[in-house]
Each structure stands twice: as C-alpha cells, then as structure tokens.
Design an enzyme around this catalytic site. Structure first.
Site, PDB file in Angstrom:
ATOM      1  N   SER A  54      -0.037  -0.851  -4.421  1.00 41.88           N
ATOM      2  CA  SER A  54       0.030  -2.021  -3.539  1.00 41.88           C
ATOM      3  C   SER A  54      -1.252  -2.845  -3.513  1.00 41.88           C
ATOM      4  CB  SER A  54       0.381  -1.588  -2.112  1.00 41.88           C
ATOM      5  OG  SER A  54      -0.702  -0.904  -1.509  1.00 41.88           O
ATOM      6  N   LYS A 102      -5.202  -1.941   3.020  1.00 47.95           N
ATOM      7  CA  LYS A 102      -4.823  -3.335   2.757  1.00 47.95           C
ATOM      8  C   LYS A 102      -6.056  -4.221   2.934  1.00 47.95           C
ATOM      9  CE  LYS A 102      -0.459  -2.091   2.514  1.00 47.95           C
ATOM     10  NZ  LYS A 102       0.177  -1.939   1.199  1.00 47.95           N
TER      11      LYS A 102
END
Length: 200
Positions: A54, A102
């Site tokens: 990701s 993230k």
C-alpha cells in the site's frame, strides 16, 4: 601492662565481599536489559516491517523501518510524514487489529479533495512525485476534524486508507517512520525533500 610506643595495634581482618550466585547475576543482567529494551521500544523507537504494497513505491514489502515515538509529544504531525498508527474505531469495527502505515495528507481543519487524478488541500493541488500512479477515484471534499488526520497510501489505487474509513485521531498515532535500515541498498531517511505547498 603498658603498651610499648612502637607497638602497632592488631589489624582487623578485611571482610571479604560475599560472592553472588552467577545465575542470579545473569538473571539480573538479562532483566535489566529487557527493562531497558522495553522502555526504549515503548517510549523512544521501535523497528517495524512493511507487510503490504500500500505504500509502494516509497516502501516495499519487507522493508524494515525505525519508527521514532518522541517527536509527536512535542510537535504535531506534518503533511508528508509517514506515520504508523493503531487501528481507529472504524477499523476495529471491521476486525482490523494490526498497526497501519500511511502518509499524512490532510491536517486538522483542512479541506481535502481527490479529483481528476490529483489531491487538493484547501484547493491547492499537491505535487506528489512519490506516488505509484495518479488516483483513479474521486473523494470529497471533506474537512478534517480537530485533532485528527487524513492519511493516504502512496500506492493510491491499492491502499485501504482514509478515503475508505475516515480519519486518524492523534492519540492513535504510534510514531513517525524515521529511517529505513533494510535493505541496505535503500538505506536512509524517507522523503527529505519538500513536496508540498508551504504550511501555515
């Protein structure tokens, strides 16, 4: 009977320190090391590895990072910081229990929108040279609540991030990805160049 002037008094035998059991010494050493390691891992820094794609291309699967935990006690997260955080309430409700990693995109009070393959913060288009590809979805506009952050993965089209489940409260943030220490050919800090419009 009087004692002769040059006669030395009897010296007491020095007390020998008791020899501690070597097993006990070993246990104490290991316990001290464990306490120090726990303290450092809990309050200062810890190692983490990347289990998913990701955050590609910035972070590859099985990259090893040092996550530092001190700076956010003294300053707020900044746009562009790569952060590790515990699952939010929304993620826990979906049965996620492991930490996420993230990039911080929206700060408290900012308006974020994804449209036309670009991310806009307060109507300013972000220059994002690190992403895998332009986002192929539209999102927002949304306003980030006080004390919370909007985070996205660098692999925009293959990241389960804020555009699915919402915001990250500051208290959920474990720390900032500080340096990659494995593999050696990509050793170093993350994104040292400024990538964003100036922050006020």
């Amino acid at each position: 009977m009087a004692r002769s002037l040059n006669q030395e008094p009897k010296k007491k035998k020095p007390v020998q320190p008791s020899q501690e059991n070597p097993w006990l010494e070993g246990i104490k050493t290991v316990a001290t090391a464990a306490i120090l390691a726990f303290g450092i891992r809990t309050f200062v820094a810890e190692a983490r590895y990347i289990p998913s794609s990701s955050m590609e291309p910035t972070l590859q699967i099985n990259d090893r990072l040092i996550i530092e935990k001190l700076s956010y006690h003294f300053q707020e997260p900044k746009r562009g910081d790569v952060v590790v955080f515990n699952p939010t309430a929304a993620l826990e409700a979906r049965d996620f229990h492991d930490a996420f990693i993230k990039r911080v995109i929206g700060l408290p009070g900012e308006t974020v929108q994804v449209k036309g393959g670009h991310v806009y913060v307060n109507n300013q288009k972000l220059s994002e040279k690190y992403i895998a590809e332009d986002p192929n979805y539209d999102y927002g506009p949304v306003t980030v609540p006080p004390g919370e952050y909007l985070v996205l993965g660098d692999n925009r089209n293959n990241s389960y991030d804020s555009h699915y489940w919402g915001y990250v409260p500051k208290e959920k943030i474990i720390g900032k990805a500080f340096v990659r220490f494995w593999p050696f050919n990509r050793l170093g800090s993350l994104d040292t160049e400024p990538l964003y419009p100036s922050q006020k």
